[in-house]
Scaffold this motif. Sequence first.
Motif, PDB file in Angstrom:
ATOM      1  N   PHE A 155      -3.722   4.309  -2.028  1.00 40.31           N
ATOM      2  CA  PHE A 155      -4.625   5.251  -1.362  1.00 40.31           C
ATOM      3  C   PHE A 155      -4.237   6.693  -1.642  1.00 40.31           C
ATOM      4  O   PHE A 155      -5.098   7.526  -1.957  1.00 40.31           O
ATOM      5  N   TRP A 156      -2.965   7.038  -1.501  1.00 39.32           N
ATOM      6  CA  TRP A 156      -2.574   8.434  -1.700  1.00 39.32           C
ATOM      7  C   TRP A 156      -2.843   8.889  -3.134  1.00 39.32           C
ATOM      8  O   TRP A 156      -3.427   9.979  -3.326  1.00 39.32           O
ATOM      9  N   PRO A 157      -2.465   8.129  -4.161  1.00 41.87           N
ATOM     10  CA  PRO A 157      -2.830   8.555  -5.518  1.00 41.87           C
ATOM     11  C   PRO A 157      -4.348   8.697  -5.711  1.00 41.87           C
ATOM     12  O   PRO A 157      -4.801   9.600  -6.419  1.00 41.87           O
ATOM     13  N   ALA A 158      -5.126   7.828  -5.084  1.00 36.75           N
ATOM     14  CA  ALA A 158      -6.581   7.931  -5.198  1.00 36.75           C
ATOM     15  C   ALA A 158      -7.088   9.191  -4.492  1.00 36.75           C
ATOM     16  O   ALA A 158      -7.967   9.899  -5.004  1.00 36.75           O
ATOM     17  N   LEU A 159      -6.548   9.477  -3.308  1.00 39.35           N
ATOM     18  CA  LEU A 159      -6.920  10.702  -2.592  1.00 39.35           C
ATOM     19  C   LEU A 159      -6.525  11.927  -3.403  1.00 39.35           C
ATOM     20  O   LEU A 159      -7.267  12.910  -3.473  1.00 39.35           O
ATOM     21  N   ASP A 160      -5.349  11.879  -4.016  1.00 40.77           N
ATOM     22  CA  ASP A 160      -4.878  12.986  -4.845  1.00 40.77           C
ATOM     23  C   ASP A 160      -5.819  13.214  -6.026  1.00 40.77           C
ATOM     24  O   ASP A 160      -6.139  14.358  -6.374  1.00 40.77           O
ATOM     25  N   ALA A 161      -6.294  12.116  -6.628  1.00 39.10           N
ATOM     26  CA  ALA A 161      -7.240  12.238  -7.740  1.00 39.10           C
ATOM     27  C   ALA A 161      -8.555  12.844  -7.267  1.00 39.10           C
ATOM     28  O   ALA A 161      -9.137  13.713  -7.937  1.00 39.10           O
ATOM     29  N   LEU A 162      -9.035  12.395  -6.120  1.00 43.45           N
ATOM     30  CA  LEU A 162     -10.286  12.931  -5.571  1.00 43.45           C
ATOM     31  C   LEU A 162     -10.169  14.427  -5.310  1.00 43.45           C
ATOM     32  O   LEU A 162     -11.011  15.228  -5.757  1.00 43.45           O
ATOM     33  N   LEU A 163      -9.134  14.836  -4.592  1.00 41.27           N
ATOM     34  CA  LEU A 163      -8.988  16.249  -4.230  1.00 41.27           C
ATOM     35  C   LEU A 163      -8.578  17.093  -5.423  1.00 41.27           C
ATOM     36  O   LEU A 163      -8.753  18.316  -5.404  1.00 41.27           O
ATOM     37  N   GLY A 164      -8.043  16.462  -6.459  1.00 38.73           N
ATOM     38  CA  GLY A 164      -7.771  17.184  -7.691  1.00 38.73           C
ATOM     39  C   GLY A 164      -9.028  17.549  -8.445  1.00 38.73           C
ATOM     40  O   GLY A 164      -9.018  18.438  -9.310  1.00 38.73           O
ATOM     41  N   ASP A 165     -10.141  16.888  -8.128  1.00 39.02           N
ATOM     42  CA  ASP A 165     -11.419  17.157  -8.784  1.00 39.02           C
ATOM     43  C   ASP A 165     -12.239  18.215  -8.067  1.00 39.02           C
ATOM     44  O   ASP A 165     -13.344  18.550  -8.502  1.00 39.02           O
ATOM     45  N   GLY A 166     -11.734  18.751  -6.954  1.00 35.17           N
ATOM     46  CA  GLY A 166     -12.452  19.812  -6.254  1.00 35.17           C
ATOM     47  C   GLY A 166     -12.209  19.779  -4.764  1.00 35.17           C
ATOM     48  O   GLY A 166     -11.497  18.906  -4.250  1.00 35.17           O
TER      49      GLY A 166
ATOM     50  N   ARG B 257       5.474   9.422   2.042  1.00 39.41           N
ATOM     51  CA  ARG B 257       6.489   8.715   2.814  1.00 39.41           C
ATOM     52  C   ARG B 257       5.842   7.806   3.856  1.00 39.41           C
ATOM     53  O   ARG B 257       6.310   7.691   4.983  1.00 39.41           O
ATOM     54  N   GLN B 258       4.760   7.181   3.463  1.00 42.51           N
ATOM     55  CA  GLN B 258       4.133   6.173   4.305  1.00 42.51           C
ATOM     56  C   GLN B 258       3.760   4.990   3.423  1.00 42.51           C
ATOM     57  O   GLN B 258       2.748   5.001   2.731  1.00 42.51           O
ATOM     58  N   THR B 259       4.608   3.998   3.437  1.00 43.80           N
ATOM     59  CA  THR B 259       4.461   2.817   2.586  1.00 43.80           C
ATOM     60  C   THR B 259       4.232   1.596   3.458  1.00 43.80           C
ATOM     61  O   THR B 259       4.843   1.472   4.523  1.00 43.80           O
ATOM     62  N   VAL B 260       3.352   0.722   3.028  1.00 38.91           N
ATOM     63  CA  VAL B 260       3.095  -0.513   3.752  1.00 38.91           C
ATOM     64  C   VAL B 260       3.646  -1.682   2.945  1.00 38.91           C
ATOM     65  O   VAL B 260       3.328  -1.841   1.766  1.00 38.91           O
ATOM     66  N   LEU B 261       4.495  -2.476   3.587  1.00 32.22           N
ATOM     67  CA  LEU B 261       5.031  -3.683   2.975  1.00 32.22           C
ATOM     68  C   LEU B 261       4.200  -4.887   3.408  1.00 32.22           C
ATOM     69  O   LEU B 261       3.612  -4.882   4.495  1.00 32.22           O
ATOM     70  N   ALA B 262       4.169  -5.901   2.582  1.00 29.47           N
ATOM     71  CA  ALA B 262       3.418  -7.119   2.909  1.00 29.47           C
ATOM     72  C   ALA B 262       4.176  -8.320   2.384  1.00 29.47           C
ATOM     73  O   ALA B 262       4.849  -8.252   1.349  1.00 29.47           O
ATOM     74  N   GLY B 263       4.070  -9.427   3.111  1.00 26.83           N
ATOM     75  CA  GLY B 263       4.728 -10.643   2.661  1.00 26.83           C
ATOM     76  C   GLY B 263       4.629 -11.745   3.685  1.00 26.83           C
ATOM     77  O   GLY B 263       4.067 -11.563   4.777  1.00 26.83           O
ATOM     78  N   PRO B 264       5.157 -12.914   3.361  1.00 27.20           N
ATOM     79  CA  PRO B 264       5.159 -14.029   4.306  1.00 27.20           C
ATOM     80  C   PRO B 264       5.873 -13.647   5.602  1.00 27.20           C
ATOM     81  O   PRO B 264       6.758 -12.785   5.613  1.00 27.20           O
ATOM     82  N   ARG B 265       5.496 -14.312   6.688  1.00 23.75           N
ATOM     83  CA  ARG B 265       5.928 -13.901   8.030  1.00 23.75           C
ATOM     84  C   ARG B 265       7.442 -13.808   8.175  1.00 23.75           C
ATOM     85  O   ARG B 265       7.981 -12.764   8.577  1.00 23.75           O
ATOM     86  N   GLU B 266       8.165 -14.865   7.869  1.00 25.10           N
ATOM     87  CA  GLU B 266       9.609 -14.865   8.118  1.00 25.10           C
ATOM     88  C   GLU B 266      10.368 -13.909   7.196  1.00 25.10           C
ATOM     89  O   GLU B 266      11.208 -13.133   7.669  1.00 25.10           O
TER      90      GLU B 266
ATOM     91  N   ALA C 189       0.843  -1.197   0.000  1.00 26.77           N
ATOM     92  CA  ALA C 189       0.000   0.000   0.000  1.00 26.77           C
ATOM     93  C   ALA C 189       0.874   1.241   0.000  1.00 26.77           C
ATOM     94  O   ALA C 189       1.937   1.269   0.626  1.00 26.77           O
ATOM     95  N   VAL C 190       0.400   2.250  -0.710  1.00 27.83           N
ATOM     96  CA  VAL C 190       1.027   3.572  -0.699  1.00 27.83           C
ATOM     97  C   VAL C 190       0.014   4.517  -0.066  1.00 27.83           C
ATOM     98  O   VAL C 190      -0.952   4.942  -0.713  1.00 27.83           O
ATOM     99  N   ASN C 191       0.214   4.802   1.211  1.00 28.34           N
ATOM    100  CA  ASN C 191      -0.758   5.595   1.953  1.00 28.34           C
ATOM    101  C   ASN C 191      -0.478   7.078   1.906  1.00 28.34           C
ATOM    102  O   ASN C 191      -1.383   7.904   2.048  1.00 28.34           O
ATOM    103  N   ALA C 192       0.777   7.463   1.742  1.00 26.28           N
ATOM    104  CA  ALA C 192       1.202   8.859   1.689  1.00 26.28           C
ATOM    105  C   ALA C 192       2.573   8.880   1.038  1.00 26.28           C
ATOM    106  O   ALA C 192       3.201   7.820   0.860  1.00 26.28           O
TER     107      ALA C 192
END
Length: 351
Positions: A275-286, A183-192, A178-181
């Motif tokens: 998320f951040w690109p989607a928020l940017d698109a939303l707020l770019g529309d008004g 400089r706020q990135t979420v990594l995901a993967g197997p536990r170890e 996920a790209v939340n902001a």
Amino acid sequence: MPTASGDTGADRCRAAPTGPAPARPRPVALLLPGQGAQHVRMAAGLYPHEPVFSAAMDEVFTAMGEDGTRLRADWVAERPTVPIDHVTRSQPLLFAVDYALGRLVASWGIRPAALLGHSIGEMAAAALAGVFDLSDAAGIVLDRVRRLLQAPPGGMLAVAAAPGELGPHLHGDVVVGAVNAPRQTVLAGPREPLAAVAAALAERGFTCRPVPSLVAFHSPAVAAATAGAEQLLASVRVRPPDIPVYSGYTAAPLRAAQIADPGFWARQPVAPVLFWPALDALLGDGAFLLVEAGPGQGLTQVARRHPAVRAGRSAVLPLLPARLGPPRADRQAVAAARAALLAEARLPERR
């Protein structure tokens, strides 16, 4: 949804949108949180005190049948039988709470102009917008959960860095989930492998914080478990949204072709959240009044960083407290948010 620093934003929680009052009411956009926002008894302080919210929660539980009965019992319990971070609890309860809060806001006479969900929040957005009937959406959520039970142990990690900074350090099927902001990135993967990457990043000075999850959502680690989900989705009727839904997977409003594509919905547990690109698109529309309709204030904290919010063109308002508190805290937060929403919309209080 915790940040990499661990700051929940509670110190900046206010009962009204920040900044000067706008010359005219801003349209409302609901932000619907996903995995990581869950906590024990999230929004349960509203049940049964807010009749619309309570009826919507019961509607979801009924649609989920016997699973719904068990979900309700664990949701209101101080000590749930199944931990809240388990996929069979976090995902369907986040869906239910997001959906019920959206219904509650609508009951105040506020018609959202847009919806933006994070992860499972997009399914709640689709149900609120009428893309899926609630019964069908509930069935899709449960089918997804049952499939994810077969996924290998995994997790998610919030890192205070841009995705490009992290690429050289990723290995062992650990990916950007996920790209939340910026400089706020979420990594995901197997536990170890994820634990190894987390240790290496910490050693190199990156600030990291685990996201509450026992599954590597939004990574290839869950691809095999979710294979075949298209079959159910192909049998479900879909409709054009009554409210524009900005997708956290495409960073744009949902198009008819995506809505009609079972594979689009089936791939969501595997695909990264933008998320951040989607928020940017939303707020770019008004300009919008962004209302976080879900547990916690993770999306509120992220949205406050956006230039449109910092400049005062848009504003952010959470419905619920930043963290678990006494039941009355849920009711007080919702009452304050309702007053702020009605004031901006120039609507009278209705008893």
